[in-house]
Design an enzyme around this catalytic site. Structure first.
Site, PDB file in Angstrom:
ATOM      1  N   GLU A  48       0.866  -1.192   0.000  1.00  9.86           N
ATOM      2  CA  GLU A  48       0.000   0.000   0.000  1.00  9.86           C
ATOM      3  C   GLU A  48       0.905   1.246   0.000  1.00  9.86           C
ATOM      4  O   GLU A  48       1.951   1.244   0.631  1.00  9.86           O
ATOM      5  CB  GLU A  48      -0.829  -0.045   1.292  1.00  9.86           C
ATOM      6  CG  GLU A  48      -1.658   1.179   1.599  1.00  9.86           C
ATOM      7  CD  GLU A  48      -2.256   1.132   3.036  1.00  9.86           C
ATOM      8  OE1 GLU A  48      -1.620   0.544   3.954  1.00  9.86           O
ATOM      9  OE2 GLU A  48      -3.355   1.662   3.222  1.00  9.86           O
ATOM     10  N   ASN A 111      -6.993   6.264  -1.421  1.00 15.16           N
ATOM     11  CA  ASN A 111      -5.921   5.306  -1.181  1.00 15.16           C
ATOM     12  C   ASN A 111      -6.164   4.181  -2.201  1.00 15.16           C
ATOM     13  O   ASN A 111      -7.101   3.394  -2.056  1.00 15.16           O
ATOM     14  CB  ASN A 111      -6.016   4.804   0.267  1.00 15.16           C
ATOM     15  CG  ASN A 111      -4.811   3.988   0.664  1.00 15.16           C
ATOM     16  OD1 ASN A 111      -4.096   3.475  -0.183  1.00 15.16           O
ATOM     17  ND2 ASN A 111      -4.598   3.863   1.960  1.00 15.16           N
ATOM     18  N   LYS A 129      -9.417   2.067  -1.749  1.00 12.24           N
ATOM     19  CA  LYS A 129      -9.643   1.479  -0.420  1.00 12.24           C
ATOM     20  C   LYS A 129     -10.982   1.918   0.175  1.00 12.24           C
ATOM     21  O   LYS A 129     -11.262   3.116   0.283  1.00 12.24           O
ATOM     22  CB  LYS A 129      -8.504   1.897   0.503  1.00 12.24           C
ATOM     23  CG  LYS A 129      -8.494   1.281   1.885  1.00 12.24           C
ATOM     24  CD  LYS A 129      -7.223   1.731   2.611  1.00 12.24           C
ATOM     25  CE  LYS A 129      -7.045   1.128   3.971  1.00 12.24           C
ATOM     26  NZ  LYS A 129      -5.775   1.587   4.587  1.00 12.24           N
ATOM     27  N   GLU A 149      -6.071   8.583   7.858  1.00 11.13           N
ATOM     28  CA  GLU A 149      -6.588   8.242   6.523  1.00 11.13           C
ATOM     29  C   GLU A 149      -7.948   8.879   6.265  1.00 11.13           C
ATOM     30  O   GLU A 149      -8.265   9.227   5.138  1.00 11.13           O
ATOM     31  CB  GLU A 149      -6.668   6.728   6.361  1.00 11.13           C
ATOM     32  CG  GLU A 149      -5.299   6.085   6.277  1.00 11.13           C
ATOM     33  CD  GLU A 149      -5.369   4.687   5.728  1.00 11.13           C
ATOM     34  OE1 GLU A 149      -5.980   4.479   4.667  1.00 11.13           O
ATOM     35  OE2 GLU A 149      -4.821   3.783   6.386  1.00 11.13           O
ATOM     36  N   CYS A 195      -4.879  -3.094   2.685  1.00 12.96           N
ATOM     37  CA  CYS A 195      -4.598  -3.134   4.126  1.00 12.96           C
ATOM     38  C   CYS A 195      -5.807  -3.440   4.993  1.00 12.96           C
ATOM     39  O   CYS A 195      -6.216  -4.574   5.104  1.00 12.96           O
ATOM     40  CB  CYS A 195      -3.908  -1.848   4.570  1.00 12.96           C
ATOM     41  SG  CYS A 195      -3.166  -2.057   6.200  1.00 12.96           S
ATOM     42  N   ASN A 220       0.225  -1.465   5.283  1.00 13.04           N
ATOM     43  CA  ASN A 220       1.133  -0.781   6.229  1.00 13.04           C
ATOM     44  C   ASN A 220       0.511  -0.994   7.597  1.00 13.04           C
ATOM     45  O   ASN A 220      -0.512  -0.367   7.915  1.00 13.04           O
ATOM     46  CB  ASN A 220       1.135   0.740   6.002  1.00 13.04           C
ATOM     47  CG  ASN A 220       1.940   1.193   4.804  1.00 13.04           C
ATOM     48  OD1 ASN A 220       3.101   1.554   4.915  1.00 13.04           O
ATOM     49  ND2 ASN A 220       1.303   1.205   3.648  1.00 13.04           N
TER      50      ASN A 220
HETATM   51  N1  CDT Z   1      -2.932   1.076   6.530  1.00 18.15           N
HETATM   52  C1  CDT Z   1      -3.851   0.457   7.278  1.00 18.15           C
HETATM   53  O1  CDT Z   1      -4.999   0.313   6.879  1.00 18.15           O
HETATM   54  N2  CDT Z   1      -3.436   0.027   8.501  1.00 18.15           N
HETATM   55  C2  CDT Z   1      -4.298  -0.556   9.472  1.00 18.15           C
HETATM   56  C3  CDT Z   1      -3.806  -0.239  10.833  1.00 18.15           C
HETATM   57  C4  CDT Z   1      -4.762  -0.593  11.882  1.00 18.15           C
HETATM   58  S1  CDT Z   1      -5.718   0.754  12.327  1.00 18.15           S
HETATM   59  C5  CDT Z   1      -6.623   0.166  13.651  1.00 18.15           C
HETATM   60  C6  CDT Z   1      -4.408  -2.070   9.339  1.00 18.15           C
HETATM   61  O2  CDT Z   1      -5.531  -2.581   9.317  1.00 18.15           O
HETATM   62  O3  CDT Z   1      -3.390  -2.758   9.330  1.00 18.15           O
END
Ligand code: CDT
Length: 351
Positions: A48, A111, A129, A149, A195, A220
């Site tokens: 991502e 995203n 996303k 985000e 993600c 990420n």
């Molecule tokens: N980039 C991304 O979506 N990261 C999220 C972090 C957790 S936020 C509670 C993930 O689901 O890995």
């Protein structure tokens, strides 16, 4: 019988600092792609927002500074600084998934990821996303790790559209069966997520209902981020790291199994700016729910696996033959209710 065996890879990308130049990062990505081509890999999944650091952790006062992290326009494959990646894919006839921050022509931010076919020499599909995590405003605690985000992106508006990728399986389309292909025929059926989407079974099932055979996910994922994950129980950083890896593996294995599909997940990993942690764990998972290849570290790394798409058949034709076993009449809440509505408390029985 057409063999539907593919060589695939997750291209994990290690630390990318806040001031890293896009050209340097893309050079690292091209090196991974060339390594994949030299190993006969046909499809490579990048993470991502791969071209820059994971910038939603920062609050930007200067809009011009924020804009440096976005790719401009509908088609980015000829954009300065990133086009080398797509040229390499074309030359090596390899397909790729890559995530980036998109500034659309109308100014909206998404995203986004695209599936670029090195065989066809063009983008076959774009996904924006849908499940944006985190908050719009930073946490009051100045030490907190933020995930803004909801501030920088709008929820994706393209849905979860599966698509076929021609050219990966020689002769698959020649059979002319794509239009009404039965399971295990035709060009591979792909789905893309980004993600946080991977934690939502709804996303997987919408792809499952389109017969998806391969789900591609870039991510990420921080671990030392209690404001994001909650303080329900005291946890050491080591435990938090273990748990983040565990949940990643859990959702990839469980959802691959429950939709009888392969999945490839690629991490932006490592310590950005030497301190912002992100898990590794890039992996390829089978339709039976087993991780069959996994990253060893948190740096740049290619995770290669040979997969046979016909292995999706068993689950799709038996335990998860949706057309025989699903009971949509009982699933209404899933689409018309968003949050939780608990059942009413019962009155205690009269003595
Ligand atoms: N980039 C991304 O979506 N990261 C999220 C972090 C957790 S936020 C509670 C993930 O689901 O890995």
């Amino acid at each position: 019988m057409v063999s539907r065996v593919l060589n695939v890879a997750a291209a994990q990308v290690g630390a990318v600092d806040r001031d890293a130049s896009k050209e340097d990062t893309v050079r690292r990505m091209v090196a991974l792609l060339e390594d994949a081509i030299s190993q006969g890999v046909q499809l490579v999944v990048f993470p991502e927002t791969t071209f820059t650091t994971f910038f939603p952790r920062f609050l930007f006062d200067d809009p011009a500074e924020l804009e440096k992290y976005f790719e401009q326009g509908h088609d980015i494959t000829n954009n300065d600084g990133v086009k080398q990646l797509f040229e390499t894919a074309r030359r090596g006839k390899v397909d790729l998934y890559v995530g980036y921050a998109e500034r659309a022509d109308d100014g909206r931010g998404f995203n986004t990821c695209i599936y670029y076919s090195g065989h066809a020499g063009r983008t076959l599909s774009k996904y924006r996303k849908i499940h944006l995590p985190g908050t719009r405003d930073p946490f009051p605690d100045p030490e907190a790790i933020n995930q803004l985000e909801k501030r920088y992106f709008e929820p994706g508006n393209l849905g979860f559209n599966a698509f076929r990728a021609p050219g990966l399986v020689p002769d698959a389309s020649k059979k002319g069966t794509n239009a009404k292909a039965s399971i295990g025929n035709g060009d591979p059926i792909m789905g893309m997520m980004i993600c946080n989407d991977r934690r939502w079974p709804e996303a997987w099932r919408v792809y499952g209902l389109q017969g998806v055979e391969l789900v591609l996910v870039g991510y990420n994922t921080p671990y030392n981020a209690p404001h994001l994950f909650g303080f329900r129980k005291p946890m050491s950083v080591e435990q938090a790291e273990k748990e983040a890896y565990y949940h990643h593996k859990l959702v990839m294995e469980a959802n691959s199994y429950m939709n009888a599909c392969f999945s490839i997940s690629a991490a932006r990993a490592g310590f950005d700016d030497g301190k912002y942690d992100l898990i590794g764990g890039s992996a390829v998972v089978s339709p039976n729910g087993y991780t069959i290849a996994q990253a060893k570290g948190i740096g740049d790394e290619l995770v290669v696996a040979k997969i046979d798409l016909d292995d999706c058949k068993q689950g799709k034709e038996t335990t998860f033959a949706f057309e025989r076993h699903r009971r949509t009449e009982a699933y209404g809440l899933i689409t018309w209710q968003t949050g939780v509505v608990e059942p009413e408390l019962l009155e205690p029985d009269a003595p």
